[in-house]
Design a protein around this motif. Structure first.
Motif, PDB file in Angstrom:
ATOM      1  N   TYR A   1       0.810  -1.211   0.000  1.00 49.82           N
ATOM      2  CA  TYR A   1       0.000   0.000   0.000  1.00 49.82           C
ATOM      3  C   TYR A   1       0.847   1.266   0.000  1.00 49.82           C
ATOM      4  O   TYR A   1       0.318   2.370   0.134  1.00 49.82           O
TER       5      TYR A   1
ATOM      6  N   SER B   1      -9.590  -4.583   4.233  1.00 54.45           N
ATOM      7  CA  SER B   1      -9.541  -3.411   3.353  1.00 54.45           C
ATOM      8  C   SER B   1      -9.534  -2.116   4.152  1.00 54.45           C
ATOM      9  O   SER B   1      -9.102  -1.077   3.662  1.00 54.45           O
TER      10      SER B   1
ATOM     11  N   SER C   1      -5.514   2.704   7.014  1.00 55.19           N
ATOM     12  CA  SER C   1      -6.877   2.981   6.576  1.00 55.19           C
ATOM     13  C   SER C   1      -7.589   3.954   7.524  1.00 55.19           C
ATOM     14  O   SER C   1      -7.156   4.157   8.666  1.00 55.19           O
TER      15      SER C   1
ATOM     16  N   HIS D   1     -14.590   3.918   1.183  1.00 59.01           N
ATOM     17  CA  HIS D   1     -14.816   3.061   2.343  1.00 59.01           C
ATOM     18  C   HIS D   1     -16.275   3.008   2.784  1.00 59.01           C
ATOM     19  O   HIS D   1     -16.584   2.697   3.924  1.00 59.01           O
TER      20      HIS D   1
ATOM     21  N   ASP E   1     -14.025  -9.469   1.238  1.00 59.74           N
ATOM     22  CA  ASP E   1     -13.561  -8.665   0.110  1.00 59.74           C
ATOM     23  C   ASP E   1     -14.435  -7.428  -0.007  1.00 59.74           C
ATOM     24  O   ASP E   1     -15.548  -7.472  -0.529  1.00 59.74           O
TER      25      ASP E   1
ATOM     26  N   THR F   1      -7.054  -3.241   0.730  1.00 60.17           N
ATOM     27  CA  THR F   1      -7.617  -4.469   0.209  1.00 60.17           C
ATOM     28  C   THR F   1      -6.526  -5.455  -0.200  1.00 60.17           C
ATOM     29  O   THR F   1      -5.446  -5.064  -0.641  1.00 60.17           O
TER      30      THR F   1
END
Length: 494
Positions: free
Chosen positions: A244, A311, A318, A370, A466, A472
């Motif tokens: 990421y 995710s 996040s 999100h 998922d 993710t």
């Protein structure tokens, strides 16, 4: 630098910064994010970290065991988040470099390995370059890194020793720091002459595939551990990498440290790369859609069932306000627990007070990836200031701050609303608000693997979910612009 005799007291310096930067996450990371751990000088460093199972605690303990004199400089850290501003990076690197004590015999630099600043994609490479400018080429420098580091040639080139966490969830920062200090001390005393080799696998791996207690990542660790038994091998570091961070060197790498034998380092690196490449397909993660995941969890006869919403992995940067699972939980017939960051909602709950009913659209406010805010109506059961210390196996004793926190009971769904992002690294984030995790059939964790240090011992089943988000496991969702290509699984490589 002249080598010290075995009887002389080694003078060991330590500085550091730890930040895992998600370049796909919303927002920027400024100086304020680092202020909660802004430690300058020996007294503050030792008061904060002595007795903790952290990298810093490990450095302190190792120096005490060796009889070395410790000279702490500047150290700071922040929760994983978006791109670090140049202002913050400049202040941090200047603070680190300026705080290095003159006259030390060796230096430990505590880093993460996946820090990215606006003008410095390889932030840690730049930090180590500036450290070298300050201390010169001869002073031995040992670096500790997270298993999720994206390790660059510059990071290895500007250091003498690299020691990487062996575990994910990370339960060994203390032990790896102790190991780094012992190797550094051996270098200072002239007992070893470290040579390092960096090897990139050309593989981009999601953290969800990096569990080190079983599966394919454990196999790679076992290979490394066996290799460490070979004569002349000092340390083998296996870095799964951090996909990421869109930087050139992202991906799985190995750092081989041997005693004065470049050919041995090269041989070990080639064997490790071949072993990883042979297993590449097994590093691809399989997941279920949100509705299917909740349905499967409800049908499971025993709980807690852990719904892994990686995710929205707080430990990967996040926003912690994803709502993709929440509507399905509200419609489910069994009890569930979820943590959502929403500053507005938790402040409104605090105004209403314990026992009142909050009706509010929560979560989904950080960006359009999100999820959207979800209207909930629930009883305010608890209000808490959010401050606690870790009570579990991950960095035991480490301070944690959730900010203002409210527990909201919405039928079968219990929601922990927090002012700040909180990663499920420690059971304290649930137990300190008066909840018993075993009483829930489903627990949503905004994490990839590290949730196991909070709930691993009570989980009856796990389901990978998922959903869209900046962490993710489906790496094809991202558009990379800086990453060196080709790389598996984004590209076909023969």
């Amino acid at each position: 630098m002249a080598e010290r005799s075995a009887n002389e007291v080694a003078k060991i310096g330590v500085i550091g910064v730890v930040h895992e930067t998600n370049t796909f996450a919303p927002g920027l990371t400024g100086l304020d994010a680092f202020r909660k751990d802004w430690i300058v000088g020996k007294e503050a460093f030792c008061e904060r970290y002595t007795g903790t199972k952290t990298s810093m605690g490990g450095v302190i303990a190792a120096c005490q065991e060796l009889g070395a004199e410790l000279f702490p400089g500047f150290y700071t850290q922040a929760t994983p988040s978006g791109l670090v501003t140049d202002e913050a990076f400049g202040a941090i690197v200047d603070g680190m470099v300026d705080s290095i004590e003159p006259g030390i015999d060796g230096l430990v630099v505590i880093l993460h390995g996946a820090m990215v600043a606006a003008s410095y994609p390889d932030a840690e490479g730049e930090i180590l370059r500036r450290v070298r400018e300050k201390v010169g080429r001869e002073l031995p420098v040992a670096v500790t890194l997270d298993l999720h580091g994206n390790i660059s040639p510059e990071m290895v080139g500007f250091s003498d020793l690299t020691v990487i966490y062996d575990t994910y969830p990370h339960i060994d920062p203390y032990e790896r720091a102790v190991e780094a200090v012992y190797l550094l001390n051996g270098t200072v005393k002239g007992a070893i002459r470290p040579v390092q080799k960096l090897v990139h696998t050309r593989m981009l791996v999601a953290p969800q595939a990096m569990l080190t207690s079983s599966g394919v990542m454990k196999e790679m660790m076992d290979i490394a551990f066996e290799m460490e038994k070979e004569p002349g091998v000092l340390n083998i570091g296996v870095a799964g990498g951090f996909p990421y961070s869109d930087v050139a060197d992202a991906g799985m790498t190995f750092v081989v440290v041997v005693d004065n034998d470049a050919a041995l380092a090269d041989s070990c690196g080639k064997r490790l790369r071949a072993a990883a490449w042979e297993r590449r397909e097994r590093f691809v993660v399989r997941q279920a859609e949100a509705a299917e995941a909740v349905e499967l969890a409800v049908r499971h006869p025993e709980g807690p069932v852990i719904l892994i919403e990686s995710s929205d992995n707080v430990g990967g940067g996040s926003p912690a306000d994803a709502t993709h699972l929440l509507p399905h939980l509200l419609a489910a017939p069994k009890k569930s627990l979820i943590v959502i960051r929403d500053e507005e909602a938790v402040r409104q709950a605090a105004k209403l007070g314990i026992g009142a009913v909050l009706e509010y659209a929560i979560g989904g406010k950080s960006d359009d990836v999100h999820g959207e805010p979800v209207l909930v109506r629930g009883l305010i059961r608890t209000l808490f200031d959010g401050n606690y210390r870790h009570i579990g196996a991950y960095m035991t004793g480490q301070y944690a701050r959730m900010g203002l926190t409210a527990v909201l009971e919405c039928g079968n769904v219990t929601i922990i609303l927090t002012e700040k992002r909180v990663a499920p690294w420690d059971p304290g984030h649930v137990k300190f608000v008066g909840l018993i995790p075993e009483q829930f059939h489903m627990i949503v964790v905004k994490s990839a693997i590290a949730w196991r240090t909070a709930f691993g011992d009570i989980a009856k089943h796990t389901i990978e979910v998922d959903t869209p988000g900046c962490c993710t496991a489906n790496l094809h969702r991202f558009t990379y612009t800086a990453l060196q290509r080709p790389i598996y699984p984004l590209d076909e490589i023969q």
